[in-house]
Design a protein around this motif. Structure first.
Motif, short mmCIF file in Angstrom:
data_model
loop_
_atom_site.label_atom_id
_atom_site.label_comp_id
_atom_site.label_asym_id
_atom_site.label_seq_id
_atom_site.Cartn_x
_atom_site.Cartn_y
_atom_site.Cartn_z
N MET A 1 68.02 -1.98 9.36
CA MET A 1 67.84 -3.45 8.39
C MET A 1 67.05 -3.64 9.60
O MET A 1 66.98 -3.79 10.50
N THR A 2 66.22 -4.13 9.13
CA THR A 2 64.88 -5.21 9.58
C THR A 2 65.76 -6.19 10.58
O THR A 2 65.92 -7.72 9.37
N ARG B 1 59.43 -5.58 13.79
CA ARG B 1 58.97 -4.08 13.62
C ARG B 1 59.41 -3.42 13.56
O ARG B 1 60.79 -3.18 13.39
N VAL B 2 58.83 -2.94 12.13
CA VAL B 2 59.55 -1.40 11.63
C VAL B 2 58.53 -0.12 12.14
O VAL B 2 58.01 0.12 11.21
N GLY B 3 59.25 0.59 13.02
CA GLY B 3 58.65 1.65 13.14
C GLY B 3 57.08 1.83 14.01
O GLY B 3 57.23 0.48 15.56
N GLU B 4 56.16 1.73 14.45
CA GLU B 4 54.94 1.58 14.45
C GLU B 4 54.18 0.90 13.61
O GLU B 4 52.82 0.72 13.87
N VAL B 5 54.80 0.10 12.57
CA VAL B 5 54.21 -0.82 12.15
C VAL B 5 55.16 -2.61 12.29
O VAL B 5 55.48 -2.95 12.60
N VAL B 6 53.71 -3.07 12.73
CA VAL B 6 54.42 -4.58 12.22
C VAL B 6 54.29 -5.51 11.34
O VAL B 6 53.12 -5.58 10.82
N ARG B 7 55.29 -5.81 11.24
CA ARG B 7 55.45 -6.59 9.19
C ARG B 7 55.07 -7.92 9.31
O ARG B 7 56.05 -9.05 10.32
#
Length: 62
Positions: free
Chosen positions: A1-2, A23-29
Motif C-alpha cells: 500500500m502506498t 515514495r514508490v520504489g525509486e520514484v517520488v509520486r
C-alpha cells in the motif's frame, strides 16, 4: 500500500487544497489531494528535490 503524505504546512488532515507525495520504489509520486484517484506525476528523487528547492526560492510565485 502506498503511504501518501501532506506537508506539515498544509491546513490539516481535512485540508484538500494541497498536494500529497509518496515514495514508490525509486520514484517520488505527487498527486492532487482533491482528486486522489486522478493523474499523478513521478519524479526521480533528485528531480523532486530540485523542484522543491525552486518552490522554496519562490520561482513559481506570481
Amino acid at each position: 500500500m502506498t503511504e501518501w503524505r501532506k506537508s506539515s504546512h498544509s491546513g490539516g488532515v481535512n485540508d484538500n487544497a494541497c498536494v500529497e507525495v509518496a515514495r514508490v520504489g525509486e520514484v517520488v509520486r505527487v498527486r492532487d489531494s482533491k482528486d486522489p484517484s486522478g493523474a499523478r506525476l513521478g519524479f526521480a528523487p533528485q528531480g523532486f528535490g530540485g523542484l522543491v528547492g525552486r518552490i522554496r526560492r519562490g520561482e513559481f510565485d506570481r
